[in-house]
Design a protein around this motif. Structure first.
Motif, short mmCIF file in Angstrom:
data_model
loop_
_atom_site.label_atom_id
_atom_site.label_comp_id
_atom_site.label_asym_id
_atom_site.label_seq_id
_atom_site.Cartn_x
_atom_site.Cartn_y
_atom_site.Cartn_z
N ASN A 131 6.58 1.61 -7.62
CA ASN A 131 7.35 2.80 -7.98
C ASN A 131 7.69 2.90 -9.44
O ASN A 131 8.45 3.76 -9.84
CB ASN A 131 8.63 2.92 -7.16
N GLY B 283 7.09 4.31 -12.91
CA GLY B 283 6.40 5.54 -13.29
C GLY B 283 6.34 6.53 -12.15
O GLY B 283 5.49 7.41 -12.13
N GLY B 284 7.23 6.36 -11.18
CA GLY B 284 7.25 7.29 -10.05
C GLY B 284 6.16 7.03 -9.05
O GLY B 284 5.92 7.81 -8.13
N GLY B 285 5.48 5.91 -9.21
CA GLY B 285 4.42 5.58 -8.25
C GLY B 285 3.10 6.21 -8.58
O GLY B 285 2.11 5.94 -7.91
N ALA B 286 3.05 7.04 -9.58
CA ALA B 286 1.81 7.76 -9.85
C ALA B 286 0.81 6.90 -10.62
O ALA B 286 -0.28 7.36 -10.91
CB ALA B 286 2.11 9.02 -10.64
N ASP B 287 1.19 5.68 -10.97
CA ASP B 287 0.25 4.83 -11.68
C ASP B 287 -0.63 4.01 -10.76
O ASP B 287 -1.28 3.07 -11.20
CB ASP B 287 0.98 3.93 -12.69
N GLY B 288 -0.66 4.34 -9.49
CA GLY B 288 -1.63 3.74 -8.59
C GLY B 288 -1.07 2.58 -7.79
O GLY B 288 0.00 2.06 -8.04
N LEU B 289 -1.86 2.21 -6.81
CA LEU B 289 -1.50 1.13 -5.89
C LEU B 289 -2.12 -0.18 -6.33
O LEU B 289 -3.16 -0.19 -7.00
CB LEU B 289 -2.01 1.48 -4.49
N TYR C 7 8.61 1.80 3.96
CA TYR C 7 9.40 2.19 2.80
C TYR C 7 10.65 1.36 2.58
O TYR C 7 11.24 1.43 1.50
CB TYR C 7 9.82 3.66 2.92
N THR D 142 7.19 -0.07 -1.66
CA THR D 142 6.44 0.54 -0.56
C THR D 142 5.25 -0.36 -0.23
O THR D 142 4.61 -0.87 -1.15
CB THR D 142 5.91 1.94 -0.96
N PHE E 53 -3.90 -3.36 -4.64
CA PHE E 53 -4.55 -3.65 -3.36
C PHE E 53 -4.78 -5.14 -3.16
O PHE E 53 -5.07 -5.88 -4.10
CB PHE E 53 -5.90 -2.95 -3.28
N LEU F 81 1.69 -0.36 2.13
CA LEU F 81 0.78 0.52 2.86
C LEU F 81 -0.33 -0.33 3.47
O LEU F 81 -0.73 -1.34 2.91
CB LEU F 81 0.16 1.55 1.92
N LEU G 160 3.21 -0.63 -3.73
CA LEU G 160 3.59 0.34 -4.76
C LEU G 160 4.93 -0.08 -5.31
O LEU G 160 5.89 -0.25 -4.57
CB LEU G 160 3.68 1.73 -4.14
#
Lengths: 113, 114
Positions: free
Chosen positions: B94, B96-102, B50, B31, B104, B33, B92
């Motif tokens: 993905n 860990g499902g993306g929950a470990d942050g972006l 995406y 992903t 930048f 952004l 991202l």
């Protein structure tokens, strides 16, 4: 209105003192994050939490601590062990499974005197 | 950790000109952004991409997800004064499902001269 709030907007502290930055969200998001931003730099991840009572270290966790006792709250403590704490701190939240929709709070600028 | 190279670091343009900025990485992202940050405020999400090759517009903004999944660009057409700010790309992976942050980029500072 739904959103993320951070307080205070500006914070000053003396060297050697711990300080806690507040982050609250009413979006019912599962995951919350703390980032640090320095001038001319991107955002660096400090800590994140995917669910209540659980959190993980990010890339620059040393000198910081967090807690996640409630879903809507994720306070960050900048301890005296953080050698260069002056920065802009951003909190964000995200609904699990919606990885792209990470919303940011307005930030807290911390200055160590 | 993963790194994103964002360029240019800053841009000085005339009002009405088109703007182009990009991000590249040695890692693959699932992903991409693009965020805009006004001074002293938090970043605001502009566009999310995406799929490799995806081209998405949001008003005068257009962003593309590179075919290799290692790059992305953002274009702004006919710039106006309120476009001033810092633009960040974020990736991202993905894991860990993306929950470990972006991850930048360091941002592109856009300055518009009237």
């Amino acid at each position: 209105d739904g959103g993320i709030t951070q307080s205070p907007k500006y914070l000053f502290r003396k060297e050697g003192q711990n300080v806690t930055l507040s982050c609250e969200q009413n979006l019912n998001h599962d995951a919350m994050y703390w980032y640090r931003q320095d001038p001319g730099q991107g955002l660096r991840l400090i800590y994140y939490s995917q669910i209540v009572n659980d959190f993980q270290k990010g890339d620059i966790a040393e000198g910081y601590s967090v807690s996640r006792e409630k879903k809507e709250s994720f306070p960050l403590t900048v301890t005296s062990a953080q050698k260069n704490p002056t920065a802009f701190y951003l909190c964000a939240s995200m609904q699990s499974g919606r990885a792209s929709e990470q919303f940011f709070g307005p930030g807290t600028r911390l200055t160590v005197l | 950790g993963q790194q994103l190279n964002q360029s240019p670091q800053s841009m000085f343009i005339q009002e009405g000109e088109d703007v182009s900025m990009n991000c590249t990485s040695s890692s693959i992202f699932n992903t991409w952004l693009w965020y805009k940050q006004d001074p002293g405020e938090g970043p605001v999400l502009l566009i999310a991409l995406y799929k490799a090759g995806e081209l998405t517009s949001n008003g005068r903004l257009t962003a593309q997800f590179g075919i290799t999944r290692k790059d992305s660009f953002l274009n702004i057409s006919a710039s106006i004064p309120s476009d001033v700010g810092i633009y960040f790309c974020a990736g991202l992976s993905n894991s860990g499902g993306g929950a470990d942050g972006l991850t930048f980029g360091k941002g592109t500072h856009l300055i518009i001269q009237p």
